[in-house]
Design an enzyme around this catalytic site. Structure first.
Site, PDB file in Angstrom:
ATOM      1  N   THR A 291      16.778  36.210  27.783  1.00 55.77           N
ATOM      2  CA  THR A 291      16.245  37.202  28.717  1.00 55.77           C
ATOM      3  C   THR A 291      16.295  36.722  30.156  1.00 55.77           C
ATOM      4  O   THR A 291      15.943  35.580  30.436  1.00 55.77           O
ATOM      5  CB  THR A 291      14.759  37.454  28.401  1.00 55.77           C
ATOM      6  OG1 THR A 291      14.647  37.721  27.024  1.00 55.77           O
ATOM      7  CG2 THR A 291      14.184  38.563  29.234  1.00 55.77           C
TER       8      THR A 291
ATOM      9  N   GLY B  28      13.131  33.051  25.204  1.00 53.44           N
ATOM     10  CA  GLY B  28      13.231  32.243  23.982  1.00 53.44           C
ATOM     11  C   GLY B  28      13.224  33.146  22.770  1.00 53.44           C
ATOM     12  O   GLY B  28      13.639  34.308  22.852  1.00 53.44           O
TER      13      GLY B  28
HETATM   14  N1  GLY Z   1      13.492  36.716  24.138  1.00 55.84           N
HETATM   15  C1  GLY Z   1      14.360  37.790  23.880  1.00 55.84           C
HETATM   16  C2  GLY Z   1      14.315  38.264  22.511  1.00 55.84           C
HETATM   17  O1  GLY Z   1      13.852  37.590  21.609  1.00 55.84           O
HETATM   18  O2  GLY Z   1      14.792  39.360  22.293  1.00 55.84           O
END
Ligand code: GLY
Length: 325
Positions: free
Chosen positions: A156, A208
């Site tokens: 992200t 993460g």
């Molecule tokens: N951190 C982004 C997801 O797990 O979609």
């Protein structure tokens, strides 16, 4: 004081654009939207916007969110397809009193009615990544799709912004995990997990493994700790270390957890449980800088500025041809 902080090296070009708005006394909503859109538009980012990696049905389903730290307005979209800038749709939704988080077809209908740009977000390059992964798995499994593991690594883009008037915002955007199930939603559009902003306490964003980040409502936890007076660096380290420890104790393992935070004074922090987590910072007093963060044995994190070589190698890796398809 004004400033911005963002997850991963991919935040850099967006943060440079956002800073141009902030230094002209622009507002934290406009700066963060411009910054995240820049990341969404760059076709070589594998996990955000145009060119990002698809789900197991080869569709790019995206999650995004926006939060205003003055009003606590939140808008979010999840599992949305075929729109160029999910963060802009999330920001528009944040102005709705109800119905401010929309998923899939509902989000697409809203975006269409509001005139947001439609775009096929699946690039030829992303298709090659998909086909390569399918090919790698043939012969190893009963059915390749059953055994596909999420792509790990870049994830992200989460950003936080403080403007000269003291307004703070948070925003996120991602296509989530490579080869995820259709309809899977991660932490990024969920308030308190992928992001949180309160102009009186500070803002935080996480990246993460979404499923693990949600277990700790970790972005809210960081803001809560800053509200109790902790420096952003202390708050990030405490939140990462506690969640990492708790997950290992109760579940035997912890996924990747990385955090960035900023407080209303423009002080910032970052923490991680992985090796070499890159993040980007700009403030009124500091030019846009990419740092690499490492967690030490004692749970504290150290960071250093990324070298020119690291920056060059990064871009070469991003844009390298995809072989083996
Ligand atoms: N951190 C982004 C997801 O797990 O979609």
């Amino acid at each position: 004081m004004w400033g911005m902080i963002g997850t991963w090296r991919m935040a850099l070009e967006g943060i440079i654009e956002g800073a141009k708005i902030l230094e002209k006394k622009g507002n934290a909503g406009d700066a963060i939207e411009i910054a995240i859109r820049q990341v969404e538009d760059f076709p070589y980012n594998k996990s955000v916007g145009y060119g990002s990696l698809p789900n197991e049905e080869m569709e790019v389903e995206m999650d995004a969110a926006y939060m205003d730290g003055d009003t606590l307005d939140i808008g979010a979209v999840a599992a949305i397809k075929d729109f160029a800038n999910p963060v802009a749709i999330a920001r528009r939704l944040s102005r709705e009193k109800v119905n401010s988080m929309l998923v899939a077809e509902g989000a697409e209908k809203f975006a269409h009615k509001e005139g947001f740009e439609r775009k096929n977000m699946l690039t030829d390059r992303a298709k090659l990544h998909y086909q390569k992964r399918v090919k790698e798995l043939v012969g190893q499994t009963q059915t390749p799709l059953q055994e596909m593991k999420p792509y790990s690594g870049h994830d992200t883009v989460g950003m936080l912004c403080l403007d000269i008037k003291g307004k703070m915002t948070a925003a996120t955007s991602t296509s989530g995990l490579f080869m995820k199930k259709k309809g899977r939603v991660g932490d990024s559009p969920l308030s308190g997990s992928g992001f949180y902003a309160d102009s009186q306490k500070g803002a935080a964003s996480a990246t993460g493994l979404g499923e693990d980040l949600m277990r700790g409502c970790i972005s809210y936890e960081v803001v809560r700790l800053m509200g109790q007076g902790l420096h952003p660096q202390q708050a990030c380290e405490m939140a990462v270390n506690c969640l990492d420890k708790e997950l290992k104790k109760r579940r035997g393992e912890a996924g990747d957890i990385s955090l960035v935070a900023m407080n209303p004074q423009g002080e910032w922090g970052a923490a991680t449980n992985i090796e070499g987590f890159p993040f980007v910072v700009v403030t009124e007093e500091q030019k846009p800088t990419v740092y690499l963060l490492t967690r030490k044995e004692d749970g504290h994190c150290t960071y250093e500025e990324a070298s020119e070589k690291w920056m060059k190698d990064y871009m070469q890796r991003r844009m390298a041809p995809i072989n083996g398809v």
